[in-house]
Design a protein around this motif. Sequence first.
Motif, PDB file in Angstrom:
ATOM      1  N   UNK A  54      29.383  41.683  45.356  1.00 15.07           N
ATOM      2  CA  UNK A  54      29.983  43.014  45.563  1.00 15.07           C
ATOM      3  C   UNK A  54      31.408  43.015  45.033  1.00 15.07           C
ATOM      4  N   UNK A  55      31.816  44.181  44.560  1.00 18.53           N
ATOM      5  CA  UNK A  55      33.180  44.281  44.043  1.00 18.53           C
ATOM      6  C   UNK A  55      34.132  44.744  45.128  1.00 18.53           C
ATOM      7  N   UNK A  56      35.341  44.231  45.058  1.00 13.99           N
ATOM      8  CA  UNK A  56      36.450  44.819  45.798  1.00 13.99           C
ATOM      9  C   UNK A  56      37.271  45.551  44.741  1.00 13.99           C
ATOM     10  N   UNK A  57      37.404  46.857  44.922  1.00 11.17           N
ATOM     11  CA  UNK A  57      38.072  47.622  43.871  1.00 11.17           C
ATOM     12  C   UNK A  57      39.371  48.225  44.378  1.00 11.17           C
ATOM     13  N   UNK A  58      40.251  48.470  43.426  1.00 13.65           N
ATOM     14  CA  UNK A  58      41.469  49.227  43.696  1.00 13.65           C
ATOM     15  C   UNK A  58      41.268  50.565  43.015  1.00 13.65           C
ATOM     16  N   UNK A  59      41.363  51.673  43.785  1.00  7.96           N
ATOM     17  CA  UNK A  59      41.242  52.955  43.095  1.00  7.96           C
ATOM     18  C   UNK A  59      42.443  53.852  43.373  1.00  7.96           C
ATOM     19  N   UNK A  60      43.628  53.232  43.353  1.00 10.23           N
ATOM     20  CA  UNK A  60      44.831  54.036  43.569  1.00 10.23           C
ATOM     21  C   UNK A  60      45.020  55.013  42.419  1.00 10.23           C
ATOM     22  N   UNK A  61      45.119  54.493  41.172  1.00  7.04           N
ATOM     23  CA  UNK A  61      45.300  55.400  40.051  1.00  7.04           C
ATOM     24  C   UNK A  61      44.048  55.530  39.229  1.00  7.04           C
ATOM     25  N   UNK A  62      43.589  54.383  38.768  1.00  7.99           N
ATOM     26  CA  UNK A  62      42.270  54.365  38.178  1.00  7.99           C
ATOM     27  C   UNK A  62      41.528  53.236  38.864  1.00  7.99           C
ATOM     28  N   UNK A  63      40.239  53.179  38.649  1.00  7.54           N
ATOM     29  CA  UNK A  63      39.458  52.190  39.376  1.00  7.54           C
ATOM     30  C   UNK A  63      39.417  50.884  38.608  1.00  7.54           C
ATOM     31  N   UNK A  64      39.756  49.802  39.265  1.00  3.31           N
ATOM     32  CA  UNK A  64      39.604  48.503  38.631  1.00  3.31           C
ATOM     33  C   UNK A  64      39.211  47.488  39.685  1.00  3.31           C
ATOM     34  N   UNK A  65      38.562  46.425  39.225  1.00  2.06           N
ATOM     35  CA  UNK A  65      38.090  45.412  40.158  1.00  2.06           C
ATOM     36  C   UNK A  65      39.208  44.416  40.459  1.00  2.06           C
ATOM     37  N   UNK A  66      39.385  44.142  41.739  1.00  2.00           N
ATOM     38  CA  UNK A  66      40.407  43.189  42.182  1.00  2.00           C
ATOM     39  C   UNK A  66      39.775  41.824  42.420  1.00  2.00           C
TER      40      UNK A  66
END
Length: 457
Positions: free
Chosen positions: A265-277
């Motif tokens: 499973x991905x942990x994502x950051x979607x503050x500005x755009x979505x990217x995988x952390x």
Amino acid sequence: MWALPPALVRAASPTSLELRAGVFRQQVMPKGPRTPVWGFNGSVPGPVLRYRRGDQVRMTVVNDLPQETTVHWHGLRIPNAMDGVPFVTQIPIPRGEKFDYAFQVPDSGTFWYHPHQSSFEQVPRGLYGALIVEEDKPIEVDREVLWVLSDFKLQPDNQHVEDFGSVRDFGGIGRIGNVVTLNGRAVGEGSGLEVRSGERIRLRILNAASARIFSLQFLGHWPVVIAFDGQAVEPHTRPSSQLVLGPGMRADLVLDCMKAPGERFSVIDNWEKTSEIAKIVYRDEKPLRTKPLGAPMELEPNALPEPDLRKANEHYILFQGGVVGEPILGMVDGKPTGIYNLLNKHGLAWTMNYTAAHEHALMHQPFLHLTKGEHVVLKMINDTDFIHPMHLHGHLFRVIAVDGKPQKYREWRDTVLMAPKETIDIAFVADNPGEWMFHCHILEHAAGGMMGTIAVE
Ligand code: C2O
Ligand code: CU
């Protein structure tokens, strides 16, 4: 898949250690040359300092940097003289010299340390580390993991873009890197958390970036927040499992890993755009248990002084400025100055109660005087078009209202995110005497005038 670097290394002797701030190279990117970084004891992040509540800390900070420095212990309620703020609590440590910090750790929780001298440059070059204070009775988990998030702004040859201190960043959204890092390495292929099905993890997350805000989402999982900024909060999941962390902020999570062996499973950051952390990778191994561990998640709260709202004095702070929005007039060195001259002549972009302060100038005047023991409601009015993580030293505060709306968890924090045009009421007891910094933890904003001191006497 890389192992978690220096995380969770226990200090050899927990109560006495040396922190050496120096210049070295670290492999940040998976490919290409190592990056010249500044860091503590040869690693970014610096060593994890781990204590028990009540421990007496003695820490010698040695300055091997090409400039002066100090170390601030973010979130710890310690005596003013140990707070590490240049010209306010101490003379900065000159190149080649050292300073002894000594204090008792009063609270358990997830804290951190970083320089307070030219922090807009020293922190994003890599000078930061976690400081963990264990509870007297820790909650039951299978293991603990620490994620220190930050970013670097790198050129294609993995060297820094040398634009620290640009006025554009001071008055804008801050200096945002192009490479997100987790425990000092670029996130991407291979940054992962290997888990065993059924296990319960206590995940401590620290946002050490100078300006980047993270909004984390754990796909397929519902982590339970048990602490903010080191302080216990009623265990709860966030709406749509979104966890927002501004610079300087921390969260402790309980993550029950209840998916099947072999899944990812991905942990994502979607503050500005979505990217995988990061990726949560389930090992192909028999589950440890099939139902989540039933043990309680509530942390023992720290003994913080409870503000009494009926007898609290109200104080106001108005924040104005920035390169977008209404042009402002601010006082600099006692003279009213327009925003364009503020920026171009003084490198300042923000005011607090109409005053723009130079970073740690010797003539800092406290913008607020509190009596020791005073119960305080601080109404923070964000009249800017920008978001600001506001941080108070030496005290924890309760977040009691946002735009006049009472807050459900009234959580204790040392840093709170203030959205554009938002008003936030915080409450605390001013029980720690001294002159305390109150500033935006977007470190470029702090350098651009969004800082001041509160005197408690
Ligand atoms: Cu984390 Cu005044 O700083
Ligand atoms: Cu700010």
